[in-house]
Scaffold this motif. Structure first.
Motif, PDB file in Angstrom:
ATOM      1  N   GLU A 262      -4.668   8.054  -1.982  1.00  0.00           N
ATOM      2  CA  GLU A 262      -5.342   7.344  -0.905  1.00  0.00           C
ATOM      3  C   GLU A 262      -4.448   7.331   0.330  1.00  0.00           C
ATOM      4  O   GLU A 262      -3.228   7.475   0.235  1.00  0.00           O
ATOM      5  CB  GLU A 262      -5.667   5.911  -1.341  1.00  0.00           C
ATOM      6  CG  GLU A 262      -6.617   5.824  -2.517  1.00  0.00           C
ATOM      7  CD  GLU A 262      -6.965   4.390  -2.891  1.00  0.00           C
ATOM      8  OE1 GLU A 262      -6.536   3.461  -2.139  1.00  0.00           O
ATOM      9  OE2 GLU A 262      -7.659   4.187  -3.900  1.00  0.00           O
TER      10      GLU A 262
ATOM     11  N   LEU B 277       2.143   2.346  -4.035  1.00  0.00           N
ATOM     12  CA  LEU B 277       1.206   2.359  -5.157  1.00  0.00           C
ATOM     13  C   LEU B 277       0.766   3.787  -5.484  1.00  0.00           C
ATOM     14  O   LEU B 277       0.401   4.556  -4.586  1.00  0.00           O
ATOM     15  CB  LEU B 277      -0.028   1.509  -4.834  1.00  0.00           C
ATOM     16  CG  LEU B 277       0.220   0.040  -4.479  1.00  0.00           C
ATOM     17  CD1 LEU B 277      -1.105  -0.651  -4.179  1.00  0.00           C
ATOM     18  CD2 LEU B 277       0.968  -0.679  -5.593  1.00  0.00           C
ATOM     19  N   TRP B 278       0.805   4.108  -6.778  1.00  0.00           N
ATOM     20  CA  TRP B 278       0.251   5.373  -7.257  1.00  0.00           C
ATOM     21  C   TRP B 278      -1.222   5.172  -7.599  1.00  0.00           C
ATOM     22  O   TRP B 278      -1.589   4.172  -8.207  1.00  0.00           O
ATOM     23  CB  TRP B 278       0.984   5.870  -8.505  1.00  0.00           C
ATOM     24  CG  TRP B 278       2.380   6.361  -8.256  1.00  0.00           C
ATOM     25  CD1 TRP B 278       3.543   5.764  -8.660  1.00  0.00           C
ATOM     26  CD2 TRP B 278       2.755   7.536  -7.553  1.00  0.00           C
ATOM     27  NE1 TRP B 278       4.627   6.502  -8.250  1.00  0.00           N
ATOM     28  CE2 TRP B 278       4.168   7.603  -7.571  1.00  0.00           C
ATOM     29  CE3 TRP B 278       2.046   8.550  -6.905  1.00  0.00           C
ATOM     30  CZ2 TRP B 278       4.879   8.641  -6.957  1.00  0.00           C
ATOM     31  CZ3 TRP B 278       2.758   9.580  -6.293  1.00  0.00           C
ATOM     32  CH2 TRP B 278       4.150   9.617  -6.331  1.00  0.00           C
ATOM     33  N   HIS B 279      -2.044   6.115  -7.205  1.00  0.00           N
ATOM     34  CA  HIS B 279      -3.468   6.101  -7.537  1.00  0.00           C
ATOM     35  C   HIS B 279      -3.804   7.400  -8.272  1.00  0.00           C
ATOM     36  O   HIS B 279      -3.183   8.443  -8.014  1.00  0.00           O
ATOM     37  CB  HIS B 279      -4.326   6.004  -6.276  1.00  0.00           C
ATOM     38  CG  HIS B 279      -4.064   4.778  -5.449  1.00  0.00           C
ATOM     39  ND1 HIS B 279      -4.650   3.562  -5.725  1.00  0.00           N
ATOM     40  CD2 HIS B 279      -3.269   4.579  -4.372  1.00  0.00           C
ATOM     41  CE1 HIS B 279      -4.232   2.672  -4.840  1.00  0.00           C
ATOM     42  NE2 HIS B 279      -3.399   3.261  -4.005  1.00  0.00           N
TER      43      HIS B 279
ATOM     44  N   ASP C 119      -0.713   5.841   0.817  1.00  0.00           N
ATOM     45  CA  ASP C 119      -0.143   5.465  -0.485  1.00  0.00           C
ATOM     46  C   ASP C 119       1.207   6.144  -0.688  1.00  0.00           C
ATOM     47  O   ASP C 119       1.720   6.858   0.193  1.00  0.00           O
ATOM     48  CB  ASP C 119      -1.122   5.765  -1.623  1.00  0.00           C
ATOM     49  CG  ASP C 119      -1.298   7.262  -1.882  1.00  0.00           C
ATOM     50  OD1 ASP C 119      -0.709   8.087  -1.142  1.00  0.00           O
ATOM     51  OD2 ASP C 119      -2.030   7.620  -2.824  1.00  0.00           O
TER      52      ASP C 119
ATOM     53  N   GLN D 127       0.809  -1.214   0.000  1.00  0.00           N
ATOM     54  CA  GLN D 127       0.000   0.000   0.000  1.00  0.00           C
ATOM     55  C   GLN D 127       0.844   1.267   0.000  1.00  0.00           C
ATOM     56  O   GLN D 127       0.404   2.314  -0.470  1.00  0.00           O
ATOM     57  CB  GLN D 127      -0.932   0.013   1.220  1.00  0.00           C
ATOM     58  CG  GLN D 127      -0.212   0.045   2.563  1.00  0.00           C
ATOM     59  CD  GLN D 127      -1.168   0.224   3.725  1.00  0.00           C
ATOM     60  OE1 GLN D 127      -2.217   0.850   3.584  1.00  0.00           O
ATOM     61  NE2 GLN D 127      -0.816  -0.324   4.894  1.00  0.00           N
ATOM     62  N   HIS D 128       2.075   1.173   0.512  1.00  0.00           N
ATOM     63  CA  HIS D 128       2.946   2.345   0.598  1.00  0.00           C
ATOM     64  C   HIS D 128       3.681   2.639  -0.712  1.00  0.00           C
ATOM     65  O   HIS D 128       4.382   3.655  -0.797  1.00  0.00           O
ATOM     66  CB  HIS D 128       3.980   2.151   1.701  1.00  0.00           C
ATOM     67  CG  HIS D 128       3.386   2.022   3.074  1.00  0.00           C
ATOM     68  ND1 HIS D 128       2.313   2.767   3.496  1.00  0.00           N
ATOM     69  CD2 HIS D 128       3.728   1.219   4.124  1.00  0.00           C
ATOM     70  CE1 HIS D 128       2.017   2.450   4.738  1.00  0.00           C
ATOM     71  NE2 HIS D 128       2.855   1.506   5.139  1.00  0.00           N
TER      72      HIS D 128
END
Length: 662
Positions: free
Chosen positions: A547, A541-543, A550, A538-539
């Motif tokens: 989020e 990941l690009w969204h 992230d 989760q640390h």
């Protein structure tokens, strides 16, 4: 009789003279000479030569303030508001012999101290070679246009680390703790409410309540999960960032130019930062951090001349920009840039920013703890991420379950640097369990490369020209345990993540023994590592829309965290972490001015009055108010204070401190 008296008198004089000479000798003997005794200090030619050459014995280090010669670009405004470059050219680098932390074998580590700091800050080798970008790329093979030209003076490709120069992860943690305890940013030239808020945040983080159960955070992944959670919450609640509007596109303010490929981290961060209504402020006085929104990739694309084999013009371009904002605003001058930050992923960024932007927080992909002035505790290791589809950055995300991964280890990439040829020499086509290749054949969407990662237990992250590689984040993206072979590489989010909980670190010299090292990890341990890789995903990941927890928020948190722990308040009495820090302003005034009216001004935040003397008093109170975390104003009888005096009482532990203003 007269002769006897004269003889006794002369004897006394001689004894007195001997006593004086002995006393003088003893006085010199106990002065703090560099070598501990007067004879050696005054008459040892060999040791005197050592001092001239700038080398001191280890035991002398604590008494010798060391100055780093590259801290030379301190901006200041003169009385006419013109920019003056108060260079510290006289300050020279003084290398010193120092044993590495937690290491039995001595090695040489240069030590640097900012003249404004309270202690030595361990820094890096002064080598300033300008390496080429690692585009060795796996997924990046389709990004041919991103390859930077190799400079003629580039020695990094042939650089070999001498024995004893490798800094382990454990030693990096020691260095970080040492730097946090011994160095802080420059004391600001004037106080700010933002500094006090940062200091308050630091105290809350240091005293964070213990986290028992958090469904989104796994304690084993963090150095201290309680501190991380508290710090992250305070960042969300407190942090305000001012973004400079100056700068021409595409080098400044154009994140869309760098949303794809191996430099995507700087583009995606800029995109989300500029769009953030939560963190961004248009009021610089509210800002805890100041963002200089430039792209190191676009700087290279637009300004580098391959025929010149030099990027001095790139350095000068950044200097000109800094001159512009320093001449136009006073934000940089207040802290000498320590509350400013950049986010840059090109390999040249450390050397391009080292001379003129070294005092600011630098988030860099090229995070080599021994080169280019990367300072643990100030600078931030930026994750190098590959984004092949900006519209869907999570395409191909994930991989096969741990029990279905049939390949022990995998690597593929171009032969950049000196390490990868050694890796292939030992393992290419040598063992069926070790899938070690050069560049893979092209395939649609690089599915061959992706499939290998998704089917491998361990993914080899071997450095290229520099210590950083996109494979580290790619491994996590495809749920493959990263095996990092890159001496002195500071992994991303090092301040808060416990990397040894989900990654394997192998020293470059151990490549011949790579398979045995991996086989020595039990199946049970591998399953734990692989599960933690999925937990830490989760640390990284690009969204399209940021989020919680992230990669965007983690980069910003690392910058925030380093700023919080380097804040250096202007007021000396703010430095005690045990102080209540309540200022009480005691004043008197003529009877016709009722205290209630004054308190009305204070309660409503209106520091205004038509009376000139009262205006002056208000001005003093307002200046004092900004120096405390809380502030009270009280009226006292005339006889208790001198007629032209106002007094501030600072409640600290254990006794109050009185400040008087006339």
């Amino acid at each position: 009789m007269g002769h006897e008296v004269q003889y006794l008198s002369e004897t006394k004089r001689l004894v007195s003279l001997v006593a004086v000479v002995f006393a003088v000798f003893m006085m010199f003997q106990y002065f703090e000479f560099p070598y501990g005794d007067v004879v050696s200090s005054l008459f040892s030619a060999s040791r005197a030569q050592e001092v001239v050459n700038g080398t001191y014995p280890t035991e002398a280090l604590p008494q010798i303030p060391q100055i780093h010669g590259n801290i030379t670009h301190s901006y200041a405004l003169d009385s006419s508001n013109n920019v003056s470059n108060s260079s510290v050219d006289a300050l020279s680098t003084i290398p010193a012999t120092l044993s590495p932390l937690s290491s039995p074998a001595p090695s040489t580590l240069p030590i640097t101290v900012d003249t404004t700091l309270t202690g030595p800050s361990i820094v890096l080798d002064p080598d300033t070679s300008k390496p080429e970008k690692d585009v060795s790329i796996s997924v990046q093979d389709s990004e041919e246009s991103q390859k930077s030209p190799v400079l003629l003076d580039d020695k990094s490709a042939n650089e070999v680390h001498p024995m004893g120069e490798v800094v382990t992860i454990s030693e990096m943690h020691d260095m970080l703790a040492h730097n946090r305890a011994s160095s802080r940013s420059m004391k600001p030239r004037w106080s700010s409410t933002a500094d006090q808020e940062l200091l308050n945040a630091k105290r809350q983080i240091e005293n964070a309540p213990i986290i028992r159960n958090d469904p989104t955070l796994y304690p084993s992944l963090y150095v201290n999960v309680s501190r991380f959670k508290k710090s992250y919450e305070l960042m969300e609640k407190t942090l305000k960032v001012y973004i400079y509007k100056e700068g021409e596109k595409p080098i400044f303010h154009q994140p869309t130019a760098v949303l794809k490929g191996i430099y995507a981290s700087e583009g995606w961060f800029m995109k989300h930062m500029k769009a953030s209504q939560h963190f961004v402020t248009i009021k610089p006085k509210q800002a805890h951090l100041f963002y200089i929104p430039f792209s190191s990739r676009m700087l290279q694309v637009k300004l580098f001349d391959p025929e010149s084999h030099s990027h001095k013009n790139l350095d000068q371009y950044l200097k000109n920009y800094l001159d512009l904002i320093v001449g136009k605003y006073n934000f940089w001058n207040r802290t000498d840039g320590s509350d400013h930050f950049i986010v840059a992923c090109h390999d040249w960024a450390p050397s391009e920013t080292r001379e003129y932007m070294d005092t600011c927080i630098r988030a860099l992909c090229n995070s080599d703890v021994k080169r280019e002035g990367f300072k643990l505790g100030k600078d931030v290791s930026l994750p190098e991420t590959t984004v092949s589809n900006p519209k869907n950055p999570l395409r191909e995300f994930g991989g096969k379950p741990a029990t279905q991964r049939s390949i022990l280890a995998f690597f593929a990439g171009r032969m950049h640097g000196n390490l990868r040829p050694i890796l292939l020499q030992h393992w290419e086509n040598k063992d069926s369990d070790m899938k070690i290749f050069g560049k893979l054949p092209k395939s649609k969407h690089n599915h061959i490369y992706f499939d290998y990662m998704k089917n491998s237990k361990y993914c080899i992250c071997a450095k290229g020209y520099e210590v950083n590689s996109p494979r580290v984040v790619e491994s996590i993206f495809y749920e493959c345990v990263p095996v990092i072979i890159s001496d002195n590489f500071v992994p991303p989010f090092f301040e808060v993540l416990n990397w040894e909980a989900f990654a394997v670190f192998v020293q470059e010299k151990d490549i011949p023994n790579l398979k045995n090292i991996l086989l020595s990890i039990s199946d049970e341990r591998y399953l734990v590592l692989q599960e933690r890789v999925k937990q830490v995903q989760q640390h990284f990941l690009w969204h399209n829309k940021p989020e919680k927890y992230d990669i965007f928020h983690m980069i910003l948190h690392s910058i925030w965290y380093n700023r919080v722990f380097r804040v250096n308040p202007r007021s000396e009495f703010l430095e005690s972490s045990n102080a209540a820090l309540t200022g009480i302003f005691l004043y008197h005034w003529e009877p016709q001015l009722l205290p209630e009216k004054w308190f009305l001004f204070k309660v409503n935040g209106l520091w205004k009055t038509k009376n000139q003397n009262m205006t002056n008093l208000c001005k003093v109170a307002k200046e004092l108010k900004d120096k405390f975390l809380s502030f009270e104003i009280c009226h006292v009888e005339r006889q208790l204070l001198h007629h032209d005096t106002a007094k501030v009482v600072v409640h600290t532990t254990p006794d109050p401190i009185f400040f008087t203003s006339r």
